[in-house]
Design a protein around this motif. Structure first.
Motif, PDB file in Angstrom:
ATOM      1  N   CYS B  24      28.176  53.211  32.856  1.00  0.00           N
ATOM      2  CA  CYS B  24      28.843  52.706  31.821  1.00  0.00           C
ATOM      3  C   CYS B  24      28.038  51.586  30.862  1.00  0.00           C
ATOM      4  O   CYS B  24      28.662  51.023  30.023  1.00  0.00           O
ATOM      5  CB  CYS B  24      30.300  51.975  32.330  1.00  0.00           C
ATOM      6  SG  CYS B  24      31.322  53.072  33.103  1.00  0.00           S
ATOM      7  N   SER B  25      27.080  51.312  31.543  1.00  0.00           N
ATOM      8  CA  SER B  25      26.188  50.186  30.798  1.00  0.00           C
ATOM      9  C   SER B  25      26.548  48.921  30.472  1.00  0.00           C
ATOM     10  O   SER B  25      26.512  48.335  29.603  1.00  0.00           O
ATOM     11  CB  SER B  25      25.646  50.877  29.270  1.00  0.00           C
ATOM     12  OG  SER B  25      24.897  51.975  29.393  1.00  0.00           O
ATOM     13  N   ASN B 105      34.295  61.055  29.738  1.00  0.00           N
ATOM     14  CA  ASN B 105      32.764  60.833  28.898  1.00  0.00           C
ATOM     15  C   ASN B 105      33.105  60.681  27.709  1.00  0.00           C
ATOM     16  O   ASN B 105      32.771  61.810  27.063  1.00  0.00           O
ATOM     17  CB  ASN B 105      31.699  61.669  29.605  1.00  0.00           C
ATOM     18  CG  ASN B 105      31.479  61.406  30.984  1.00  0.00           C
ATOM     19  OD1 ASN B 105      31.843  60.257  31.613  1.00  0.00           O
ATOM     20  ND2 ASN B 105      31.008  62.422  31.614  1.00  0.00           N
ATOM     21  N   THR B 107      32.147  60.994  23.624  1.00  0.00           N
ATOM     22  CA  THR B 107      31.191  61.782  22.881  1.00  0.00           C
ATOM     23  C   THR B 107      30.933  61.029  21.520  1.00  0.00           C
ATOM     24  O   THR B 107      30.070  60.975  20.810  1.00  0.00           O
ATOM     25  CB  THR B 107      31.295  63.132  22.864  1.00  0.00           C
ATOM     26  OG1 THR B 107      32.479  63.284  22.173  1.00  0.00           O
ATOM     27  CG2 THR B 107      31.283  63.757  24.136  1.00  0.00           C
ATOM     28  N   GLU B 109      31.534  57.690  18.674  1.00  0.00           N
ATOM     29  CA  GLU B 109      31.384  56.408  18.467  1.00  0.00           C
ATOM     30  C   GLU B 109      32.843  55.788  17.928  1.00  0.00           C
ATOM     31  O   GLU B 109      33.582  56.441  17.338  1.00  0.00           O
ATOM     32  CB  GLU B 109      30.365  56.071  17.215  1.00  0.00           C
ATOM     33  CG  GLU B 109      29.026  56.618  17.826  1.00  0.00           C
ATOM     34  CD  GLU B 109      28.690  55.809  19.067  1.00  0.00           C
ATOM     35  OE1 GLU B 109      28.764  54.699  19.575  1.00  0.00           O
ATOM     36  OE2 GLU B 109      27.626  56.401  19.862  1.00  0.00           O
ATOM     37  N   TRP B 111      32.526  54.650  21.196  1.00  0.00           N
ATOM     38  CA  TRP B 111      33.044  54.744  22.569  1.00  0.00           C
ATOM     39  C   TRP B 111      31.682  55.214  23.394  1.00  0.00           C
ATOM     40  O   TRP B 111      31.721  54.912  24.654  1.00  0.00           O
ATOM     41  CB  TRP B 111      33.941  55.603  22.661  1.00  0.00           C
ATOM     42  CG  TRP B 111      35.492  55.073  21.754  1.00  0.00           C
ATOM     43  CD1 TRP B 111      35.729  55.818  20.862  1.00  0.00           C
ATOM     44  CD2 TRP B 111      36.165  53.888  21.725  1.00  0.00           C
ATOM     45  NE1 TRP B 111      36.990  55.105  20.109  1.00  0.00           N
ATOM     46  CE2 TRP B 111      37.100  54.151  20.556  1.00  0.00           C
ATOM     47  CE3 TRP B 111      36.048  52.876  22.465  1.00  0.00           C
ATOM     48  CZ2 TRP B 111      38.013  53.088  20.167  1.00  0.00           C
ATOM     49  CZ3 TRP B 111      37.038  51.595  22.027  1.00  0.00           C
ATOM     50  CH2 TRP B 111      37.740  51.874  21.160  1.00  0.00           C
ATOM     51  N   ALA B 112      30.837  56.125  22.678  1.00  0.00           N
ATOM     52  CA  ALA B 112      30.048  56.756  23.552  1.00  0.00           C
ATOM     53  C   ALA B 112      28.916  56.202  24.485  1.00  0.00           C
ATOM     54  O   ALA B 112      28.602  56.540  25.476  1.00  0.00           O
ATOM     55  CB  ALA B 112      29.292  57.800  22.688  1.00  0.00           C
ATOM     56  N   SER B 113      28.808  54.965  24.012  1.00  0.00           N
ATOM     57  CA  SER B 113      27.694  54.355  24.715  1.00  0.00           C
ATOM     58  C   SER B 113      28.274  53.623  26.154  1.00  0.00           C
ATOM     59  O   SER B 113      27.427  53.293  26.962  1.00  0.00           O
ATOM     60  CB  SER B 113      26.957  53.129  23.752  1.00  0.00           C
ATOM     61  OG  SER B 113      28.084  52.389  23.235  1.00  0.00           O
ATOM     62  N   HIS B 114      29.528  53.402  26.122  1.00  0.00           N
ATOM     63  CA  HIS B 114      29.858  52.700  27.582  1.00  0.00           C
ATOM     64  C   HIS B 114      31.005  53.502  28.173  1.00  0.00           C
ATOM     65  O   HIS B 114      31.105  53.281  29.397  1.00  0.00           O
ATOM     66  CB  HIS B 114      30.524  51.369  27.027  1.00  0.00           C
ATOM     67  CG  HIS B 114      29.592  50.171  26.680  1.00  0.00           C
ATOM     68  ND1 HIS B 114      28.679  49.636  27.313  1.00  0.00           N
ATOM     69  CD2 HIS B 114      29.182  49.756  25.531  1.00  0.00           C
ATOM     70  CE1 HIS B 114      27.904  48.792  26.780  1.00  0.00           C
ATOM     71  NE2 HIS B 114      28.134  48.908  25.640  1.00  0.00           N
ATOM     72  N   ARG B 116      32.119  56.194  30.024  1.00  0.00           N
ATOM     73  CA  ARG B 116      31.668  57.293  30.700  1.00  0.00           C
ATOM     74  C   ARG B 116      32.596  57.332  32.028  1.00  0.00           C
ATOM     75  O   ARG B 116      31.755  57.107  32.986  1.00  0.00           O
ATOM     76  CB  ARG B 116      30.276  57.341  30.897  1.00  0.00           C
ATOM     77  CG  ARG B 116      29.701  57.325  29.345  1.00  0.00           C
ATOM     78  CD  ARG B 116      28.205  57.703  29.512  1.00  0.00           C
ATOM     79  NE  ARG B 116      27.957  58.752  29.894  1.00  0.00           N
ATOM     80  CZ  ARG B 116      27.790  60.169  29.564  1.00  0.00           C
ATOM     81  NH1 ARG B 116      27.989  60.199  28.270  1.00  0.00           N
ATOM     82  NH2 ARG B 116      27.377  61.264  30.315  1.00  0.00           N
TER      83      ARG B 116
END
Lengths: 276, 276
Positions: B24-25, B105, B107, B109, B111-114, B116
């Motif tokens: 989730c970064s 997860n 895919t 934006e 949302w995709a960067s966190h 998951r």
């Protein structure tokens, strides 16, 4: 009285209700769990008094009490811990004013006009409950947590004698000798310490005790144990030869994780005496 | 991993922990109940996935699950429902963004960067738990409420097969056909509906089902029942001849008063299969 919410819960109903309180001169909210048996006739009632910062809601959602109240066919009442509202005096401290009524009738300003939680719990709310719900008011017991344990113990030991059994989770037991007590009792009741004594469980125990069984649990890792002073009540109860189970639970703290752990025991204890 | 809190609870420990999540970064927080038996060796693990607006905390404090997990000697993990923090994308709606990760997860934006949560719950958190706690990761089952019931069902039916049993309280069962679903799946996964199907329990049931027992409870008075669509999953499970207990509970709604009422049954169900 108005219904705020009613949810099916363990075969019965968890309700929340609000009403204009005469004792507190404001609207008051309480929770009431009725087991399935209440549909067929009046059931016994266990009062649960909450601690500092709590409302009617904390124990209703976190203590797991309905699990066992349903098993024993007992109703649960969760009163609020103080009067509420913009017109009600308050204090910046978490331990005075709203959320911290200490279950007394205040005599001092700015508290005297609303802070009458003793009369609210002992007189007004029982009449309201009896009028509106299927409850056997000849079968009442009382419990509570922390400040609510203090309330439960002092109310049970008052001369009225309306409770068959009393228990408490990590109660404040000697507030006249503690920072959780002297601050509030002087604010609400003034500086004449003679009139504080009905609001100190240890002093009540020395003075008259309780005509029935008593169960008290406190965690050995309770972060507030120096303010609770369980040793004071234990000594007084033993000296009086009071019927009591006084338990120090190893490793437990002051949280609802502690309360919920021992709720089954407390409900079984009260059920035995409520159904006797 | 850092310890936020640990409280003694039903003879074991209710902990809250935080850690930097790779999936989730961001920092993620979870609750873990370990029964007393964990002191003597690894214990089975039941995952509890929460619903919209919830954090790791709601079920941990309101579901009463520790009562029965302690009785059966089973650990409980309560993950959060989404990534968190100022750097994490959010939405004004309660049902998208933080608190509404939907266990996919993402895919798309932003949302995709966190977002998951699928990888977080299925891959990252199990490794972290196994490394730090006394858990038998060959004995895992999963449950959840509402959006978390959707997560539990879809994860259990994924080809991985890491869960022995699955249950759900008022789950979202057919999100590709519901406003609690189409909005989020299109936001997180884009508009190609072909890739939505692993995140729809009814479609998973039609496609492959679950190789093990399944228990589902939904209240007949659930205020969101038109969004949950229990009938879709019931039909698909029956058509597949899936081993299932599908129960409609008369009078119950979507609240934790419903969840806590049937928690004993769900823990007994999972315990039977976790200890088999």
């Amino acid at each position: 009285m108005e219904t705020v919410s009613e949810n099916a819960c363990f075969g019965g109903t968890q309700g929340v209700y609000t009403h204009a309180s005469t004792a507190c001169s404001c609207n008051m909210t309480f929770g009431l769990f009725l087991p399935a048996e209440a549909k067929d006739g009046p059931v016994p009632l266990l009062w649960y008094l909450s601690g500092l910062t709590c409302t009617h809601e904390n124990a209703m959602t976190k203590a797991g009490a309905q699990t066992w109240a349903a098993e024993h066919g007992i109703a649960l009442c969760f009163p609020d811990t103080s009067p509420r509202g913009d017109a009600v005096a308050d204090d910046d401290g978490y331990d005075l004013g709203q959320g911290a009524g200490f279950y007394v009738n205040a005599t001092e300003e700015p508290w005297a006009s609303h802070y009458r939680m003793w009369d609210y719990v002992m007189d007004e709310l029982p009449v309201l409950l009896e009028r509106n719900f299927s409850l056997d008011m000849d079968r009442q017991s009382i419990t509570g947590h922390s400040m609510g344990g203090h309330g439960a113990l002092t109310m049970a030991m008052s001369p009225r004698g309306q409770f068959r059994s009393v228990s408490a989770f990590s109660p404040i037991t000697n507030p006249t000798a503690s920072d959780w007590g002297r601050k509030q009792l002087s604010a609400y009741l003034g500086n004449n310490e003679d009139i504080w004594s009905p609001h100190d469980a240890t002093l009540c125990m020395r003075d008259r005790g309780f005509d029935g069984p008593m169960l008290i649990d406190t965690g050995t890792n309770d972060q507030f144990i120096d303010l609770l002073k369980p040793e004071a009540l234990a000594e007084a109860a033993a000296a009086r030869r009071q019927q009591i189970q006084f338990r120090m639970q190893p490793g437990y703290d002051h949280s609802y994780f502690f309360v919920s752990t021992f709720m089954e025991d407390h409900l079984a204890f009260h059920a035995e005496h409520l159904w006797a």
